[in-house]
Design a protein around this motif. Sequence first.
Motif, PDB file in Angstrom:
ATOM      1  N   SER A  76       0.823  -1.200   0.000  1.00 21.29           N
ATOM      2  CA  SER A  76       0.000   0.000   0.000  1.00 21.29           C
ATOM      3  C   SER A  76       0.862   1.257   0.000  1.00 21.29           C
ATOM      4  CB  SER A  76      -0.910  -0.014   1.230  1.00 21.29           C
ATOM      5  OG  SER A  76      -1.644   1.171   1.310  1.00 21.29           O
ATOM      6  N   ARG A  77       1.907   1.254   0.822  1.00 17.52           N
ATOM      7  CA  ARG A  77       2.818   2.388   0.882  1.00 17.52           C
ATOM      8  C   ARG A  77       3.515   2.614  -0.463  1.00 17.52           C
ATOM      9  NH1 ARG A  77       6.235   0.714   5.072  1.00 17.52           N
ATOM     10  NH2 ARG A  77       4.394   0.378   6.323  1.00 17.52           N
ATOM     11  N   ARG A  78       3.938   1.528  -1.068  1.00 21.22           N
ATOM     12  CA  ARG A  78       4.622   1.609  -2.357  1.00 21.22           C
ATOM     13  C   ARG A  78       3.671   2.139  -3.438  1.00 21.22           C
ATOM     14  NH1 ARG A  78       9.036   2.444  -5.238  1.00 21.22           N
ATOM     15  NH2 ARG A  78       9.047   1.256  -7.139  1.00 21.22           N
ATOM     16  N   ALA A  79       2.409   1.701  -3.427  1.00 17.16           N
ATOM     17  CA  ALA A  79       1.430   2.156  -4.413  1.00 17.16           C
ATOM     18  C   ALA A  79       1.185   3.653  -4.277  1.00 17.16           C
ATOM     19  CB  ALA A  79       0.125   1.396  -4.260  1.00 17.16           C
ATOM     20  N   ARG A  80       1.104   4.155  -3.036  1.00 16.18           N
ATOM     21  CA  ARG A  80       0.922   5.586  -2.836  1.00 16.18           C
ATOM     22  C   ARG A  80       2.126   6.369  -3.365  1.00 16.18           C
ATOM     23  NH1 ARG A  80      -1.273   4.033   2.315  1.00 16.18           N
ATOM     24  NH2 ARG A  80       0.752   4.436   3.250  1.00 16.18           N
TER      25      ARG A  80
END
Length: 103
Positions: A76-80
Amino acid sequence: MSGPRDPALRSRWVRQRRRTAAAHHPDRGGDTESYLSALAAVDRAFGVDEAVQREAAANLQVHVRHSWRGSRMRVSRRARRVARTVRSRLPRSFPGARRTTEI
């Protein structure tokens, strides 16, 4: 740590369990009950206590559940971060760009 403590005996025990898993695992066309009974027979042959095995399996399940939650957060962090980068590189006139301003 589950299994025999003696390193030589432990390596034979691991090898035998792997062979049994290859022969009886449900993902390879085996039956679940026969797989579990075959593993229990290998454990009994090497003198491994079943209570220790159950405790090790319970600890493994808790660890897997915890690591899934952490990897979900990392994804999720990487996608943001990727979305933020893409938005900053869009041309100013493109809808959704970060640098879009109204005059």
